[in-house]
Write an enzyme that holds these catalytic residues in place. Structure first.
Site, PDB file in Angstrom:
ATOM      1  N   CYS A   1       3.180   8.331   1.589  1.00 38.99           N
ATOM      2  CA  CYS A   1       3.571   7.376   2.623  1.00 38.99           C
ATOM      3  C   CYS A   1       3.855   6.054   1.924  1.00 38.99           C
ATOM      4  O   CYS A   1       2.959   5.471   1.313  1.00 38.99           O
ATOM      5  CB  CYS A   1       2.427   7.247   3.625  1.00 38.99           C
ATOM      6  SG  CYS A   1       2.739   6.017   4.885  1.00 38.99           S
TER       7      CYS A   1
ATOM      8  N   CYS B   1      -1.147  -2.764  15.235  1.00 39.07           N
ATOM      9  CA  CYS B   1      -0.845  -2.477  13.825  1.00 39.07           C
ATOM     10  C   CYS B   1      -1.344  -3.579  12.889  1.00 39.07           C
ATOM     11  O   CYS B   1      -1.051  -4.757  13.079  1.00 39.07           O
ATOM     12  CB  CYS B   1       0.660  -2.291  13.663  1.00 39.07           C
ATOM     13  SG  CYS B   1       1.132  -1.895  11.971  1.00 39.07           S
TER      14      CYS B   1
ATOM     15  N   CYS C   1      -2.218   2.157   7.881  1.00 38.55           N
ATOM     16  CA  CYS C   1      -1.377   1.245   7.110  1.00 38.55           C
ATOM     17  C   CYS C   1      -1.747  -0.222   7.313  1.00 38.55           C
ATOM     18  O   CYS C   1      -2.054  -0.665   8.395  1.00 38.55           O
ATOM     19  CB  CYS C   1       0.097   1.481   7.402  1.00 38.55           C
ATOM     20  SG  CYS C   1       0.555   1.300   9.115  1.00 38.55           S
TER      21      CYS C   1
ATOM     22  N   CYS D   1       5.234  -7.497   7.968  1.00 42.81           N
ATOM     23  CA  CYS D   1       6.169  -6.989   8.973  1.00 42.81           C
ATOM     24  C   CYS D   1       6.375  -8.049  10.051  1.00 42.81           C
ATOM     25  O   CYS D   1       5.454  -8.788  10.384  1.00 42.81           O
ATOM     26  CB  CYS D   1       5.593  -5.712   9.591  1.00 42.81           C
ATOM     27  SG  CYS D   1       6.719  -4.888  10.723  1.00 42.81           S
TER      28      CYS D   1
ATOM     29  N   GLU E   1       0.815  -1.213   0.000  1.00 44.77           N
ATOM     30  CA  GLU E   1       0.000   0.000   0.000  1.00 44.77           C
ATOM     31  C   GLU E   1       0.845   1.257   0.000  1.00 44.77           C
ATOM     32  O   GLU E   1       1.916   1.292   0.595  1.00 44.77           O
ATOM     33  CB  GLU E   1      -0.839   0.051   1.285  1.00 44.77           C
ATOM     34  CG  GLU E   1      -1.918  -0.963   1.330  1.00 44.77           C
ATOM     35  CD  GLU E   1      -2.576  -1.008   2.701  1.00 44.77           C
ATOM     36  OE1 GLU E   1      -2.649   0.035   3.378  1.00 44.77           O
ATOM     37  OE2 GLU E   1      -2.998  -2.104   3.074  1.00 44.77           O
TER      38      GLU E   1
HETATM   39  N1  SAH Z   1       7.614   0.043  11.308  1.00 41.49           N
HETATM   40  C1  SAH Z   1       7.701   1.463  11.335  1.00 41.49           C
HETATM   41  C2  SAH Z   1       6.877   2.180  10.292  1.00 41.49           C
HETATM   42  C3  SAH Z   1       5.503   1.670   9.996  1.00 41.49           C
HETATM   43  S1  SAH Z   1       4.166   2.077  11.040  1.00 41.49           S
HETATM   44  C4  SAH Z   1       7.376   1.969  12.730  1.00 41.49           C
HETATM   45  O1  SAH Z   1       7.023   1.180  13.583  1.00 41.49           O
HETATM   46  O2  SAH Z   1       7.537   3.161  12.977  1.00 41.49           O
HETATM   47  C5  SAH Z   1       3.950   3.797  10.952  1.00 41.49           C
HETATM   48  C6  SAH Z   1       3.405   4.402  12.225  1.00 41.49           C
HETATM   49  O3  SAH Z   1       2.015   4.092  12.402  1.00 41.49           O
HETATM   50  C7  SAH Z   1       4.116   3.906  13.458  1.00 41.49           C
HETATM   51  O4  SAH Z   1       4.310   4.969  14.360  1.00 41.49           O
HETATM   52  C8  SAH Z   1       3.124   2.896  14.005  1.00 41.49           C
HETATM   53  O5  SAH Z   1       3.380   2.616  15.329  1.00 41.49           O
HETATM   54  C9  SAH Z   1       1.816   3.591  13.718  1.00 41.49           C
HETATM   55  N2  SAH Z   1       0.622   2.748  13.724  1.00 41.49           N
HETATM   56  C10 SAH Z   1       0.485   1.487  13.297  1.00 41.49           C
HETATM   57  N3  SAH Z   1      -0.772   1.042  13.497  1.00 41.49           N
HETATM   58  C11 SAH Z   1      -1.448   2.060  14.038  1.00 41.49           C
HETATM   59  C12 SAH Z   1      -2.798   2.231  14.471  1.00 41.49           C
HETATM   60  N4  SAH Z   1      -3.700   1.242  14.385  1.00 41.49           N
HETATM   61  N5  SAH Z   1      -3.132   3.431  14.987  1.00 41.49           N
HETATM   62  C13 SAH Z   1      -2.232   4.431  15.092  1.00 41.49           C
HETATM   63  N6  SAH Z   1      -0.958   4.329  14.698  1.00 41.49           N
HETATM   64  C14 SAH Z   1      -0.566   3.157  14.186  1.00 41.49           C
END
Ligand code: SAH
Length: 342
Positions: A106, A120, A333, A113, A93
């Site tokens: 983004c 997440c 995401c 992952c 995505e």
């Molecule tokens: N792996 C990396 C980048 C991908 S996630 C990381 O962990 O930073 C991108 C951001 O979205 C991260 O800060 C992650 O913690 C956040 N994120 C993921 N799922 C989420 C959700 N359901 N609600 C809010 N933030 C979320």
């Protein structure tokens, strides 16, 4: 012989390869421009090269392309979410967002992952594979071509953990900012990590101008280990030391991401712990209302968002609240890929 992934190659790698093939060095720059500035997807379109050379290129290299299999356009704020298919049939995505200062994209860095963060959607079905530098670049090139919009900033916050795909991410950073190619300043790029400490230290040595975002989401080890398994490998104190080292080496401010989860990390006491943890650092905290995913019950109490921000600011920590974009198209995401693949 397997064809080489030409869009992942640096200009100097391409020069070496073309010299090996008996070509003149300056041809590499011409090809590089066709790929990264004019962005053609077929060697036959590289009209300032002889037809012999074009044929030779097509026999030795391939140009990575992504297929748009779904495209969702928000009616509220112009956000576009793409579901791309990779050449091996996997899906990723990419989200294009319209900010006041220009369009931002983004991008994903892995298919799935391994990190296992509880809130997440990207990690639920596990990890498939790393993306190549060209698959990261193509997310940008394809979105610009399809939308007709010019992207002025990049966030590496899509599916995957960028620092778990370290070598390809470094190659991507060098390619996207290469003056003879796409030429974007890394000041306009943010890289988000869940906190792979060794890699943060490695990254600091490059002294890139990018903004490092740390997905912190908690203020103590107990809280963080509950929602982020990576904390069992690198705990909060190690992470904060690596951040301090990063700031010292690069002179750049760090952004801490903090998804506010009702009943988990949104209390006054937690805010105080966070203030002590971050006090004196050149940083800011980005408070994120948690995106609901169907597999989990986490949510944000909207009344606590401003309160939490206020606590942090009272404690001398800069804090902003992230705007929610694309709420009508499920822009968080990993959610679109999950729906598509199930
Ligand atoms: N792996 C990396 C980048 C991908 S996630 C990381 O962990 O930073 C991108 C951001 O979205 C991260 O800060 C992650 O913690 C956040 N994120 C993921 N799922 C989420 C959700 N359901 N609600 C809010 N933030 C979320």
């Amino acid at each position: 012989m397997e064809k080489l992934d030409i869009l992942s190659m640096s200009l100097s790698d391409l020069e070496t390869k073309l010299l090996d093939m008996g070509e003149k060095k300056f041809r590499a720059k011409q090809v590089f421009e066709w790929l990264h500035i004019k962005r053609v997807s077929d060697f036959s379109l590289m009209t300032n090269l002889s037809s012999d050379l074009r044929l030779k290129l097509s026999e030795n290299f391939h140009i990575t392309e992504l297929k748009i299999v779904r495209k969702l356009c928000s009616k509220i704020d112009g956000t576009i979410k793409y579901l791309y298919e990779l050449s091996d049939g996997n899906h990723i995505e990419t989200v294009l967002m319209d900010y006041h200062h220009g369009d931002s994209i983004c991008i994903s860095t892995q298919v799935g992952c391994k990190m296992g963060c509880k809130f997440c959607a990207s990690t639920i079905a596990g990890f498939k594979r790393n993306l190549t530098p060209s698959e990261m670049l193509s997310q940008i090139y394809t979105a610009e071509k399809d939308s007709g919009r010019k992207i002025s900033s990049i966030v590496m916050m899509g599916i995957g953990e960028p620092l778990d795909n370290y070598d390809n991410v470094i190659k991507f950073l060098n390619l996207v900012s290469c003056p003879e190619g796409n030429n974007m300043s890394l000041r306009h790029l943010s890289l988000s990590t869940c906190g792979l400490v060794d890699r943060i230290n490695d990254l600091s040595e490059h002294k890139f101008g990018l903004t490092l975002s740390i997905s912190l989401h908690a203020a103590n080890n107990k809280q963080r280990s509950e929602i982020m398994p990576v904390n069992n490998k690198y705990d909060i104190n190690e992470l904060i030391s690596a951040c301090k080292n990063y700031i010292k080496k690069t002179g750049r401010r760090i952004s801490f991401e903090y998804a506010l989860i009702n009943g988990v990390n949104d209390s006054r006491e937690t805010a105080n712990e966070l203030i002590s943890l971050l006090r004196g650092m050149n940083c800011h905290v980005n408070i994120i209302p948690v995106n609901k995913i169907k597999e989990r019950n986490y949510k944000t109490d909207t009344s606590s968002v401003r309160k939490f921000q206020h606590y942090l600011e009272e404690g001398g920590i800069n804090a902003t609240v992230r705007r929610t974009l694309g709420s009508d198209i499920n822009a968080a995401c990993g959610q679109l890929r999950r729906e598509y693949e199930i």
